[in-house]
Scaffold this motif. Sequence first.
Motif, PDB file in Angstrom:
ATOM      1  N   SER A 165       1.210   6.543   4.553  1.00  0.00           N
ATOM      2  CA  SER A 165       0.008   6.136   3.823  1.00  0.00           C
ATOM      3  C   SER A 165      -1.209   6.114   4.745  1.00  0.00           C
ATOM      4  O   SER A 165      -1.091   6.181   5.965  1.00  0.00           O
ATOM      5  CB  SER A 165       0.205   4.752   3.194  1.00  0.00           C
ATOM      6  OG  SER A 165       1.239   4.768   2.242  1.00  0.00           O
ATOM      7  N   CYS A 169      -5.264   3.332   0.642  1.00  0.00           N
ATOM      8  CA  CYS A 169      -6.046   2.105   0.465  1.00  0.00           C
ATOM      9  C   CYS A 169      -7.331   2.327   1.249  1.00  0.00           C
ATOM     10  O   CYS A 169      -7.335   2.271   2.481  1.00  0.00           O
ATOM     11  CB  CYS A 169      -5.291   0.883   0.978  1.00  0.00           C
ATOM     12  SG  CYS A 169      -6.180  -0.683   0.694  1.00  0.00           S
ATOM     13  N   ILE A 172       0.868  -1.173   0.000  1.00  0.00           N
ATOM     14  CA  ILE A 172       0.000   0.000   0.000  1.00  0.00           C
ATOM     15  C   ILE A 172       0.902   1.219   0.000  1.00  0.00           C
ATOM     16  O   ILE A 172       1.681   1.424   0.917  1.00  0.00           O
ATOM     17  CB  ILE A 172      -0.921   0.013   1.234  1.00  0.00           C
ATOM     18  CG1 ILE A 172      -1.834  -1.208   1.211  1.00  0.00           C
ATOM     19  CG2 ILE A 172      -1.734   1.306   1.290  1.00  0.00           C
ATOM     20  CD1 ILE A 172      -2.578  -1.435   2.513  1.00  0.00           C
ATOM     21  N   ALA A 213      -2.462   0.845  11.123  1.00  0.00           N
ATOM     22  CA  ALA A 213      -2.873  -0.278  10.284  1.00  0.00           C
ATOM     23  C   ALA A 213      -2.117  -1.542  10.673  1.00  0.00           C
ATOM     24  O   ALA A 213      -2.687  -2.642  10.701  1.00  0.00           O
ATOM     25  CB  ALA A 213      -2.639   0.055   8.812  1.00  0.00           C
ATOM     26  N   TYR A 232      -5.151   4.175   5.521  1.00  0.00           N
ATOM     27  CA  TYR A 232      -5.980   2.973   5.347  1.00  0.00           C
ATOM     28  C   TYR A 232      -7.337   3.298   5.942  1.00  0.00           C
ATOM     29  O   TYR A 232      -7.423   3.722   7.098  1.00  0.00           O
ATOM     30  CB  TYR A 232      -5.330   1.798   6.078  1.00  0.00           C
ATOM     31  CG  TYR A 232      -5.887   0.431   5.768  1.00  0.00           C
ATOM     32  CD1 TYR A 232      -5.205  -0.437   4.932  1.00  0.00           C
ATOM     33  CD2 TYR A 232      -7.070  -0.009   6.351  1.00  0.00           C
ATOM     34  CE1 TYR A 232      -5.700  -1.712   4.658  1.00  0.00           C
ATOM     35  CE2 TYR A 232      -7.576  -1.276   6.086  1.00  0.00           C
ATOM     36  CZ  TYR A 232      -6.882  -2.127   5.243  1.00  0.00           C
ATOM     37  OH  TYR A 232      -7.374  -3.391   4.976  1.00  0.00           O
ATOM     38  N   ILE A 279       2.722  -1.482   4.222  1.00  0.00           N
ATOM     39  CA  ILE A 279       2.101  -0.175   4.018  1.00  0.00           C
ATOM     40  C   ILE A 279       3.179   0.893   4.144  1.00  0.00           C
ATOM     41  O   ILE A 279       3.913   0.940   5.130  1.00  0.00           O
ATOM     42  CB  ILE A 279       0.942   0.074   5.006  1.00  0.00           C
ATOM     43  CG1 ILE A 279       0.288   1.433   4.738  1.00  0.00           C
ATOM     44  CG2 ILE A 279       1.372  -0.077   6.452  1.00  0.00           C
ATOM     45  CD1 ILE A 279      -1.049   1.615   5.445  1.00  0.00           C
ATOM     46  N   TRP A 288     -10.164   6.206   9.701  1.00  0.00           N
ATOM     47  CA  TRP A 288      -8.920   6.341   8.962  1.00  0.00           C
ATOM     48  C   TRP A 288      -7.764   5.922   9.871  1.00  0.00           C
ATOM     49  O   TRP A 288      -7.641   6.400  10.986  1.00  0.00           O
ATOM     50  CB  TRP A 288      -8.705   7.782   8.507  1.00  0.00           C
ATOM     51  CG  TRP A 288      -9.645   8.231   7.448  1.00  0.00           C
ATOM     52  CD1 TRP A 288     -10.934   8.641   7.614  1.00  0.00           C
ATOM     53  CD2 TRP A 288      -9.370   8.319   6.047  1.00  0.00           C
ATOM     54  NE1 TRP A 288     -11.486   8.986   6.405  1.00  0.00           N
ATOM     55  CE2 TRP A 288     -10.545   8.802   5.429  1.00  0.00           C
ATOM     56  CE3 TRP A 288      -8.257   8.057   5.263  1.00  0.00           C
ATOM     57  CZ2 TRP A 288     -10.628   9.004   4.051  1.00  0.00           C
ATOM     58  CZ3 TRP A 288      -8.341   8.273   3.892  1.00  0.00           C
ATOM     59  CH2 TRP A 288      -9.515   8.736   3.311  1.00  0.00           C
ATOM     60  N   THR A 320      -9.772  -1.888   0.211  1.00  0.00           N
ATOM     61  CA  THR A 320      -9.263  -2.654   1.355  1.00  0.00           C
ATOM     62  C   THR A 320      -9.666  -4.123   1.271  1.00  0.00           C
ATOM     63  O   THR A 320      -9.014  -4.977   1.868  1.00  0.00           O
ATOM     64  CB  THR A 320      -9.773  -2.060   2.686  1.00  0.00           C
ATOM     65  OG1 THR A 320     -11.209  -2.081   2.699  1.00  0.00           O
ATOM     66  CG2 THR A 320      -9.292  -0.630   2.862  1.00  0.00           C
ATOM     67  N   ALA A 347      -6.893  -5.888  -0.119  1.00  0.00           N
ATOM     68  CA  ALA A 347      -5.762  -5.967   0.809  1.00  0.00           C
ATOM     69  C   ALA A 347      -5.975  -7.002   1.918  1.00  0.00           C
ATOM     70  O   ALA A 347      -5.124  -7.141   2.792  1.00  0.00           O
ATOM     71  CB  ALA A 347      -5.512  -4.598   1.434  1.00  0.00           C
TER      72      ALA A 347
END
Length: 356
Positions: A121, A100, A96, A183, A123, A117, A177, A105, A108
Amino acid sequence: MPRDMFRLAYQTKMEADDSAELTLYGEIIQDMPDYWKWSKEDKSSVDFSKAIKKIKESGAKNLKIRINSPGGVCTEAVAMRSIIVNAGFDNINILIEGLCASAATDIATIPGAHVQIAEGSEYMIHNPWCLAMGNANDLEHTVEHLRNIEEMSRGFYAKRTGQSDEQIKEWMDAETWFTAQQAVEYGFADEVLEAPAKAVACASVREYEVMMDLYRTIPDAVVIEDEPTKEVPEMEGENKITPEMMEQIRQEAIEAERKRVEDIDALTMPGYEDMAAQAKADGTSAIDFQKQIVAAMKKKGDQFLKERAKETEPAKEVAGAAPQSGKTEAEEIEEVAKSVAEYAKAYSATSGNSMF
């Protein structure tokens, strides 16, 4: 402004480990002809299937998937996920790099895949949504369908993360988020891939607009980048570029893009909505869009006159009075075009933009 903000492509690498790479850098859409797509880079499960087929034909046994996508159609994402799961790769690695979110997702969460990731970034997971119309039975059916998709996604996330169904539901209800570190902490990814000296760009201006359309909340930390990052010599003193200056530049770019879209909306006349949509997607300026509208109106008028002339051909020999206005139809249509131009000038004067 670059037109191709997103891309889905594949490339095979005939290395010792027979690896191949596939990148998903776009919106996930339903299958449709290219001329109906907002961007030729938006892809469906059909496009995805063709790419995977070519990769398998190359003899690749290991697959790397690179994702930078705001998501899209849930059922298409599930189909993409299934295509990869059943393709028979020995190893699947997912990277990622930027974003994403939403339906992306689902891809993923492929079982057994190693997920990295990139530092910086984002997610994001949330509940699926849609536009619906119809009677009570139709809407109840739509709600039931959405609930089924919610349950399916929670199952994907729970298997991937080991988190409880209640926790996953809480995150989805809140449209949550996650940072790259979060993540990994919560099990959506296996490790954070540290960025080099240059920061990872989370989104382009176009991608930022897509996120505003799709999601209720956008994190303040999203980086906006319209062009690939270039090395810039370090500056000192008055010439030094500060974070505040960069932020101002980003905000001005966002505001300029919003203004361009607003100008196009204001100039769009009934019957020309498709032209407006294409102009927004292509990055066409308001002044160029206005020229396109005037040209289209003239073309439409010419076509109208040709059709009328063909229809009235038998009446040429019938005597008749001249038009009451004293003007031909061509002259009247030309006046309409001039009126549109005058409107554009007036609009330009009030909006601060020079249209001509």
